[in-house]
Scaffold this motif. Structure first.
Motif, PDB file in Angstrom:
ATOM      1  N   UNK A 169      31.597  29.272 -76.194  1.00  0.00           N
ATOM      2  CA  UNK A 169      31.993  30.197 -75.128  1.00  0.00           C
ATOM      3  C   UNK A 169      33.167  31.092 -75.513  1.00  0.00           C
ATOM      4  N   UNK A 170      33.454  31.198 -76.844  1.00  0.00           N
ATOM      5  CA  UNK A 170      34.510  32.098 -77.315  1.00  0.00           C
ATOM      6  C   UNK A 170      35.822  31.869 -76.573  1.00  0.00           C
ATOM      7  N   UNK A 171      36.415  30.700 -76.758  1.00  0.00           N
ATOM      8  CA  UNK A 171      37.580  30.284 -75.982  1.00  0.00           C
ATOM      9  C   UNK A 171      38.754  31.247 -76.099  1.00  0.00           C
ATOM     10  N   UNK A 172      39.048  31.688 -77.320  1.00  0.00           N
ATOM     11  CA  UNK A 172      40.204  32.567 -77.521  1.00  0.00           C
ATOM     12  C   UNK A 172      40.052  33.853 -76.702  1.00  0.00           C
ATOM     13  N   UNK A 173      38.854  34.392 -76.664  1.00  0.00           N
ATOM     14  CA  UNK A 173      38.638  35.655 -75.974  1.00  0.00           C
ATOM     15  C   UNK A 173      38.641  35.514 -74.461  1.00  0.00           C
ATOM     16  N   UNK A 174      38.798  34.291 -73.960  1.00  0.00           N
ATOM     17  CA  UNK A 174      38.975  34.111 -72.518  1.00  0.00           C
ATOM     18  C   UNK A 174      40.399  34.448 -72.077  1.00  0.00           C
ATOM     19  N   UNK A 175      41.303  34.590 -73.043  1.00  0.00           N
ATOM     20  CA  UNK A 175      42.717  34.799 -72.726  1.00  0.00           C
ATOM     21  C   UNK A 175      43.022  36.284 -72.525  1.00  0.00           C
ATOM     22  N   UNK A 176      42.470  36.829 -71.460  1.00  0.00           N
ATOM     23  CA  UNK A 176      42.765  38.213 -71.106  1.00  0.00           C
ATOM     24  C   UNK A 176      44.236  38.367 -70.733  1.00  0.00           C
ATOM     25  N   UNK A 177      44.743  39.571 -70.921  1.00  0.00           N
ATOM     26  CA  UNK A 177      46.023  39.963 -70.338  1.00  0.00           C
ATOM     27  C   UNK A 177      45.727  40.890 -69.166  1.00  0.00           C
ATOM     28  N   UNK A 178      46.754  41.164 -68.367  1.00  0.00           N
ATOM     29  CA  UNK A 178      46.585  42.045 -67.211  1.00  0.00           C
ATOM     30  C   UNK A 178      47.619  43.156 -67.259  1.00  0.00           C
ATOM     31  N   UNK A 179      47.137  44.389 -67.188  1.00  0.00           N
ATOM     32  CA  UNK A 179      48.050  45.519 -67.076  1.00  0.00           C
ATOM     33  C   UNK A 179      48.583  45.581 -65.650  1.00  0.00           C
ATOM     34  N   UNK A 180      49.910  45.737 -65.504  1.00  0.00           N
ATOM     35  CA  UNK A 180      50.535  45.720 -64.174  1.00  0.00           C
ATOM     36  C   UNK A 180      51.285  47.017 -63.886  1.00  0.00           C
ATOM     37  N   UNK A 181      50.799  48.125 -64.443  1.00  0.00           N
ATOM     38  CA  UNK A 181      51.417  49.409 -64.111  1.00  0.00           C
ATOM     39  C   UNK A 181      51.356  49.640 -62.604  1.00  0.00           C
ATOM     40  N   UNK A 182      50.237  49.287 -61.998  1.00  0.00           N
ATOM     41  CA  UNK A 182      50.103  49.307 -60.540  1.00  0.00           C
ATOM     42  C   UNK A 182      49.910  47.876 -60.056  1.00  0.00           C
ATOM     43  N   UNK A 183      50.873  47.393 -59.308  1.00  0.00           N
ATOM     44  CA  UNK A 183      50.816  46.030 -58.803  1.00  0.00           C
ATOM     45  C   UNK A 183      49.841  45.932 -57.616  1.00  0.00           C
ATOM     46  N   UNK A 184      49.400  44.708 -57.294  1.00  0.00           N
ATOM     47  CA  UNK A 184      48.530  44.553 -56.117  1.00  0.00           C
ATOM     48  C   UNK A 184      49.222  45.049 -54.852  1.00  0.00           C
ATOM     49  N   UNK A 185      48.486  45.710 -54.005  1.00  0.00           N
ATOM     50  CA  UNK A 185      49.039  46.207 -52.737  1.00  0.00           C
ATOM     51  C   UNK A 185      48.782  45.237 -51.584  1.00  0.00           C
ATOM     52  N   UNK A 186      47.832  44.331 -51.768  1.00  0.00           N
ATOM     53  CA  UNK A 186      47.498  43.371 -50.715  1.00  0.00           C
ATOM     54  C   UNK A 186      47.171  42.026 -51.338  1.00  0.00           C
ATOM     55  N   UNK A 187      47.203  41.005 -50.507  1.00  0.00           N
ATOM     56  CA  UNK A 187      47.051  39.634 -50.988  1.00  0.00           C
ATOM     57  C   UNK A 187      45.712  39.406 -51.697  1.00  0.00           C
ATOM     58  N   UNK A 188      44.671  40.048 -51.206  1.00  0.00           N
ATOM     59  CA  UNK A 188      43.350  39.837 -51.795  1.00  0.00           C
ATOM     60  C   UNK A 188      43.251  40.371 -53.224  1.00  0.00           C
ATOM     61  N   UNK A 189      44.181  41.254 -53.622  1.00  0.00           N
ATOM     62  CA  UNK A 189      44.174  41.801 -54.975  1.00  0.00           C
ATOM     63  C   UNK A 189      45.093  41.028 -55.922  1.00  0.00           C
TER      64      UNK A 189
END
Length: 209
Positions: A169-189
């Motif tokens: 299942x390609x374990x290493x490639x499960x380790x995504x990063x997240x760009x946070x230039x725009x933060x979530x505006x609501x709890x569901x995000x």
């Protein structure tokens, strides 16, 4: 970029390679950006990339180059960068020119520098791109510190990580990063994800502390 402070840092070159779902090279992009705001470059940047501002006059305005780059990327793409800062800088420049943002909330991307550490070291060290190329004993056939060449080498490292990740299942490639230039505006995000050895939580914005 020109290499100044975040407020003055402007992109002067966009370079990228395109990999398919099997991490094989299928395309490349390289364009100079004509400077429209600051007609100078930080001396360290100039020394590293071996390019003079006069050469950039043959480039085209950032919005035009950026539109072409996004068209070249296609709709169903995942960005891959060496370290977490490139997408932040790209979006700062897009905002300066009132361009539509890449996303209005955090989105996944591959930080290849982090993936290299997870694949070959302790997951904490952050090495230079040239260190990774030497570690993997890859040929250094084009100079470093230009937009396209660094994208090319980062792509080669990502390709090698994928080849060496033999788990089903390609374990290493499960380790995504997240760009946070725009933060979530609501709890569901909000982002709340657990990886093998660590967890990540990105909260929505609040009006006060």
């Amino acid at each position: 970029t020109t290499g100044f402070s975040p407020e003055k840092n402007k992109i002067i070159e966009i370079g990228a390679v395109k990999l398919n779902s099997e991490m094989k090279f299928i395309g490349e992009f390289s364009q100079l950006v004509k400077p429209e705001v600051y007609q100078e470059m930080h001396y360290i940047t100039r020394k590293l990339i071996h390019i003079q501002m006069a050469e950039l006059q043959g480039g085209r305005p950032f919005p035009i180059v950026m539109d072409e780059f996004l068209d070249w990327c296609g709709e169903d793409c995942v960005f891959c960068t060496w370290g977490p800062l490139d997408l932040m800088e790209l979006q700062r420049n897009m905002r300066f020119y009132d361009m539509t943002p890449l996303s209005d909330k955090p989105f996944k991307f591959y930080d290849v520098q982090k993936l290299f550490s997870l694949a070959y070291e302790d997951g904490k060290k952050r090495r230079s791109l040239e260190y990774a190329i030497d570690f993997l004993q890859m040929e250094k056939d084009i100079p470093f510190h230009r937009a396209f060449s660094d994208a090319y080498y980062a792509g080669k490292v990502l390709e090698q990580i994928s080849l060496n990740d033999q788990s089903e299942d390609k374990t290493i490639l499960h380790n995504f990063s997240y760009d946070v230039f725009n933060l979530p505006k609501k709890k569901s995000d909000e982002i709340n994800i657990v990886f093998d050895n660590y967890a990540k939580y990105i909260s929505r914005e609040f009006n006060d502390k």
